[in-house]
Design an enzyme around this catalytic site. Structure first.
Site, mmCIF file in Angstrom:
data_model
loop_
_atom_site.group_PDB
_atom_site.id
_atom_site.type_symbol
_atom_site.label_atom_id
_atom_site.label_comp_id
_atom_site.label_asym_id
_atom_site.label_seq_id
_atom_site.Cartn_x
_atom_site.Cartn_y
_atom_site.Cartn_z
ATOM 1 N N HIS A 70 -19.760 14.778 -10.913
ATOM 2 C CA HIS A 70 -20.778 15.482 -10.124
ATOM 3 C C HIS A 70 -20.189 16.809 -9.686
ATOM 4 O O HIS A 70 -19.144 16.859 -9.034
ATOM 5 C CB HIS A 70 -21.205 14.669 -8.904
ATOM 6 N N CYS A 71 -20.858 17.903 -10.029
ATOM 7 C CA CYS A 71 -20.363 19.243 -9.735
ATOM 8 C C CYS A 71 -21.105 19.800 -8.523
ATOM 9 O O CYS A 71 -22.316 20.033 -8.584
ATOM 10 C CB CYS A 71 -20.549 20.161 -10.945
ATOM 11 N N GLY A 72 -20.372 20.007 -7.431
ATOM 12 C CA GLY A 72 -20.982 20.568 -6.235
ATOM 13 C C GLY A 72 -21.440 22.001 -6.435
ATOM 14 O O GLY A 72 -22.422 22.434 -5.823
#
Length: 392
Positions: free
Chosen positions: A189-191
């Protein structure tokens, strides 16, 4: 003469902090001071902050900080997206305001004014595609196709039901606790994108990394050529050597040239150093994710394999130790009536302790570099054969 060294120290400290924060958990830095700095920046400093807030402002203020943390880290939010847009926008605005007046220059043509616009625009398009595209959400309607497309290796992926979605979790998929959905071929998951990186948008994410690495490298090089052109057009080297009698060598000219550049073009120097540091970091990320694409592996699978290999090594070491103990006990029982060997013979006698079996990583999804790249560029779910696949 002290100003250049202050700049060097400031740049070195900044680079150390940025590299430690972003890359301190990489295996190459394990056990080094960079990992220690990363631990302090990501855990220690926050822990001390919570203690300070509680001691000064009370438990209510501490709970407020924890609530902000949960919003920023445990829920989808656009904070880092806005931060990315601000970085790109402010940096490009400063470059336009401070450096476009030197374009065209001695080494830089006027074409770069328009190329810079195209470069930033393409980066923005890749950012939008990565942020708002479907990463490959697994639903009850397509779960059978994903199960058929990705076989279970029964090592790091076994057939089981997702406790949240209540559907069979396909191999290589994972339920993201932030997005609250199962994602096929889950990477992470890429913020920065406020989105998961999965089967359908890995291609956009890798293209985003590569393009921004090239943008930063391009910007640092153009700014460097601008500074070199200014030195050439203003004949700084000639003036220093002829009129001031400075020795025409690197050690003699560098302090004076650096002082002049800092006095006249300090903004360009800071921008070029900033872009060079970003290019260095992005280059590392590009190399890492390119390796993942070429081997058909994801970040999630890399961590799973590390845990599995570590666990198997401990199991094999325990088995080897038990076998050695059993062998020594049997040898002692059989030799109890024999004369003991001489001390020299016992000293030079090689140990017969069986060694632990090596653990081999068997990635069944690696089908060769060409096919692996094709799977990233054209995901399985976008192929015609995907819609015809059903769970038997």
């Amino acid at each position: 003469m002290e100003v250049p060294w202050l700049l060097v120290v400031h740049g070195s400290v900044t680079a150390l902090v940025v590299v430690s924060f972003l890359c301190g958990q990489w295996p190459i830095f394990e056990g080094t001071f960079i990992q220690s700095i990363n631990h302090f920046l990501t855990f220690g400093a926050y822990h001390y902050l919570l203690r300070f807030v509680q001691s000064v402002c009370g438990t209510g203020a501490r709970d407020l900080v924890l609530g902000v943390e949960r919003y920023c880290c445990d829920r989808p939010n656009p904070i880092l997206q806005v931060f990315y847009v601000a970085i790109i926008g402010v940096t490009y605005f400063i470059i336009v305001q401070t450096s476009f007046e030197y374009i065209p220059g001695y080494y830089v043509s006027g074409l770069h004014r328009y190329l810079s616009v195209v470069a930033v625009a393409v980066g923005a398009i890749l950012f939008v595609l990565t942020s708002f595209s479907d990463p490959g959400t697994v639903t009850a309607e397509n779960v059978s196709q994903y199960v058929s497309s990705y076989p279970y290796d029964n090592v790091i992926f076994v057939e089981k039901e997702c406790s949240t979605c209540k559907i069979t979790r396909p191999a290589r998929a994972k339920h993201c606790r932030i997005c609250d959905k199962c994602v096929a071929r889950f990477d992470h998951h890429c913020g920065w994108m406020n989105n998961c990186i999965g089967e359908k948008n890995t291609r956009y994410f890798v293209a985003f990394l590569v393009w921004h690495f090239l943008i930063c490298l391009y910007g640092a090089m153009i700014l460097g050529f601008i500074l070199a052109g200014e030195l050439k057009e203003r004949k700084i080297i000639y003036i220093l050597t002829v009129y001031y009698g400075i020795d025409n060598s690197f050690s003699g000219l560098f302090p004076h040239v650096a002082q002049w550049l800092l006095a006249v073009h300090n903004t360009q120097i800071l921008l070029s150093v900033f872009l060079a540091i970003l290019a260095l970091l992005l280059g590392g990320f590009c190399a890492y994710h390119t390796h993942l694409c070429l081997t058909n592996t994801t970040t999630n699978e890399t961590f799973k394999w590390q845990d599995y290999i570590m666990w198997m090594k401990k199991e094999n070491e325990a088995k080897a130790a038990a076998a050695a103990l059993k062998s020594s006990i049997g040898s002692a029982n059989s030799n109890e009536h024999k004369a003991p060997p001489s001390k020299w013979r016992a000293f030079f006698m090689r140990s017969r302790t069986p060694s632990a079996e090596p653990v081999v990583k068997n990635n069944i999804y690696d089908r060769g570099m060409i096919k692996n790249l094709c799977e990233v560029v054209v995901p399985l779910s976008e192929r015609k054969a995907f819609s015809r696949r059903k769970l038997d």
